[in-house]
Design an enzyme around this catalytic site. Structure first.
Site, PDB file in Angstrom:
ATOM      1  N   LYS A   1     -31.171  38.365 -33.025  1.00 26.50           N
ATOM      2  CA  LYS A   1     -31.673  37.507 -31.939  1.00 26.50           C
ATOM      3  C   LYS A   1     -33.115  37.835 -31.556  1.00 26.50           C
ATOM      4  O   LYS A   1     -33.836  36.992 -31.046  1.00 26.50           O
ATOM      5  CB  LYS A   1     -30.786  37.671 -30.689  1.00 26.50           C
TER       6      LYS A   1
ATOM      7  N   HIS B   1     -24.907  49.638 -24.831  1.00 24.38           N
ATOM      8  CA  HIS B   1     -26.348  49.336 -24.908  1.00 24.38           C
ATOM      9  C   HIS B   1     -26.987  49.875 -23.635  1.00 24.38           C
ATOM     10  O   HIS B   1     -26.583  49.507 -22.540  1.00 24.38           O
ATOM     11  CB  HIS B   1     -26.554  47.822 -25.028  1.00 24.38           C
TER      12      HIS B   1
ATOM     13  N   GLU C   1     -28.059  49.227 -32.997  1.00 22.21           N
ATOM     14  CA  GLU C   1     -28.397  47.801 -33.086  1.00 22.21           C
ATOM     15  C   GLU C   1     -29.818  47.556 -32.602  1.00 22.21           C
ATOM     16  O   GLU C   1     -30.047  46.763 -31.693  1.00 22.21           O
ATOM     17  CB  GLU C   1     -27.415  46.992 -32.220  1.00 22.21           C
TER      18      GLU C   1
END
Ligand SMILES: *Cc1c(COP(=O)(O)O)cnc(C)c1O
Length: 382
Positions: free
Chosen positions: A71, A177, A253
C-alpha cells in the site's frame, strides 16, 4: 499465505544516486520531454537506492524477513525489483495480492495483513494460516498510530484464540505494528513483550506452538534504522531468547523504509506572483496529489529548486521568503510556506526528495489532476 522464507539474492549492494546525479537525471528527462505538454510532474525511481536499502535491511536484521507493505507504493517496477531482490510482500486486499502474484511471486511470500477483510477477499485467499494482531502500547511517538482501530486487547486474545480453535482455523503466529513513522524504537520492547504474552496464552490454551512473530512496519531509513535494529535485537533477546534456535520465524512489514527515499518527484512552476514582498508560486502537484501527507505532517519536505531551459542564464543564489501552492482550486492546497527559495520563474522545477511513501498511492484525482497517472522514470536500471 505466510511462513515464507524470502532470501536476499546476490545482487550486490546497490548505490543510491547522489543529489547531483539525480538533478542531472531529471534535467535529461526534462530535455527529452521538452516538446510534450503533459510531461510534468513526474517521479524518478532510483533502483540503486532500492538495492541499497534491501542490503541495509539484511545487513542489520539478518534474522528478520521483510514483507514489503504494498500500500505504501505499488509502483510495478519497484515491486518487481523488490521481488527480484527476494523480499516478501504485505498485501491488504485481493487486488494487491493479484498484483504481486502477477510478478511471479509465490503465495508463500505474501502476508495478507489487513486485520479486517471483506468476505470475498478472504475467499480469494482461502488457504491462509492466521496471525493474531495484538494491540501494543502507543509508545513509539509515531505520526500514524494504529491502536484505536487495529489489534486485539489483552482481554480479547483468549476469546479470539478459542474461536479459532472451534472453527478449526490454524493460528501460527502473532503480529503488531508500532505505528508509522515511529521515532522511539524502545516501543519494540513494549510491543514484543505483549506479543510474548500472546505466545504464552496460546500455549496455555493448548494450541499448536506459534512459530511466527511479525513485527510490522514503522521503520524509517537513514540513521534511525540502526537505532531501531538495535532496540529490536535487544527486545528479541530478552523475550524470545531461544526463539530462532527453536524454529521461530521473525518477519516484518516495512513500507516506508524501502519506498520513501527510492522516489523523487519533479514538479514544474506553473504560475507566479509577488504579494507583500513574498514570492508566491504555483506548481503542478500538491496536497490532493503526491503531497497528501502534508495534511498530517509538515516537517518532511526536502526540496531542490532546478532552474531550467530558457531561465538557466540566471545564476543568482539569493533566497527569498516564498510560498508554494498546489494546482487545485482548494485554498488549503499549500505545499510550502515561509520557505526560502531562490527566485524562480514559470517552467523552472521544484524537485522533492524522499517522495516514495504514501504519496502517489494516497493522492486523488481532485480537480482532474490525476495522481495515479503521474509517470515514473527509472534510474540505475541494471
Ligand atoms: C501500513 C502498514 C504497514 C507499513 O507500515 P510502514 O510504517 O510504512 O512501515 C505494515 N503493516 C500493516 C498491517 C500496515 O497497515
Amino acid at each position: 499465505m505466510v511462513g515464507a522464507e524470502p532470501k536476499l539474492m546476490e545482487n550486490g549492494e546497490g548505490k543510491p544516486l547522489s543529489v547531483d546525479d539525480l538533478i542531472r537525471f531529471i534535467r535529461s528527462v526534462v530535455i527529452s520531454n521538452e516538446k510534450q505538454e503533459e510531461a510534468s510532474p513526474f517521479y524518478v525511481l532510483d533502483l540503486g537506492a532500492v538495492r541499497s536499502l534491501v542490503h541495509t535491511w539484511f545487513h542489520n536484521l539478518p534474522l528478520v524477513q521483510p514483507f514489503y507493505a504494498v500500500k505504501c507504493n505499488p509502483d510495478p517496477v519497484f515491486l518487481k525489483e523488490m521481488a527480484d531482490l527476494g523480499t516478501g510482500f504485505d498485501c491488504a486486499s485481493s487486488a494487491e495480492i493479484e498484483t504481486v502474484l502477477s510478478l511471479g511471486v509465490s503465495p508463500d511470500r505474501i502476508v495478507f495483513a489487513n486485520p479486517c477483510k471483506p468476505v470475498s477477499h478472504i475467499k480469494y485467499a482461502a488457504k491462509c494460516a492466521l496471525l493474531i494482531r495484538v494491540k501494543v502500547p502507543e509508545t513509539s511517538g509515531a505520526t500514524f498510530q494504529f491502536g484505536s482501530k487495529f489489534g486485539a486487547l489483552p482481554a480479547e486474545i483468549i476469546p479470539l484464540l478459542r474461536a479459532s480453535q472451534e472453527a478449526k482455523l490454524q493460528v501460527i503466529g502473532v503480529s503488531f505494528h508500532i505505528g508509522s513513522r515511529a521515532i522511539n524504537f524502545n516501543a519494540f520492547e513494549d510491543a514484543i513483550e505483549v506479543a510474548k504474552t500472546a505466545f504464552n496464552t496460546a500455549a496455555k490454551l493448548g494450541l499448536p506452538n506459534l512459530r511466527i512473530l511479525d513485527i510490522g512496519g514503522g521503520f524509517t531509513s537513514g540513521p534511525q534504522f540502526t537505532e531501531a535494529a538495535s532496540a529490536l535485537k535487544l527486545a528479541l533477546q530478552k523475550h524470545f531468547p531461544v526463539g530462532v534456535a527453536e524454529g521461530l520465524k521473525i518477519m516484518a512489514e516495512p513500507g516506508r523504509f524501502f519506498s520513501n527515499s527510492s522516489f523523487t518527484l519533479a514538479t514544474s512552476i506553473i504560475g507566479k506572483r509577488v504579494r507583500d514582498g513574498i514570492k508566491e508560486y504555483w506548481i503542478d502537484d500538491g496536497v490532493s496529489g503526491s503531497m497528501n501527507f502534508l495534511k498530517y505532517d509538515h516537517d518532511e519536505v526536502v526540496c531542490t529548486p532546478l532552474i531550467t531551459g530558457k531561465n538557466s542564464r540566471r545564476k543568482e543564489m539569493k533566497t527569498w521568503n516564498s510560498t508554494v501552492f498546489g494546482p487545485t482550486c482548494d485554498a488549503e492546497d499549500i505545499v510550502l510556506k515561509d520557505f526560502e527559495l531562490p527566485e524562480l520563474e514559470v517552467d523552472d522545477k521544484l524537485v522533492f526528495h524522499n517522495m516514495g511513501a504514501y504519496t502517489s498511492s494516497c493522492g486523488n484525482d481532485f480537480n482532474g489532476f490525476k495522481t495515479s497517472a503521474i509517470p515514473t522514470y527509472i534510474a540505475n536500471q541494471k
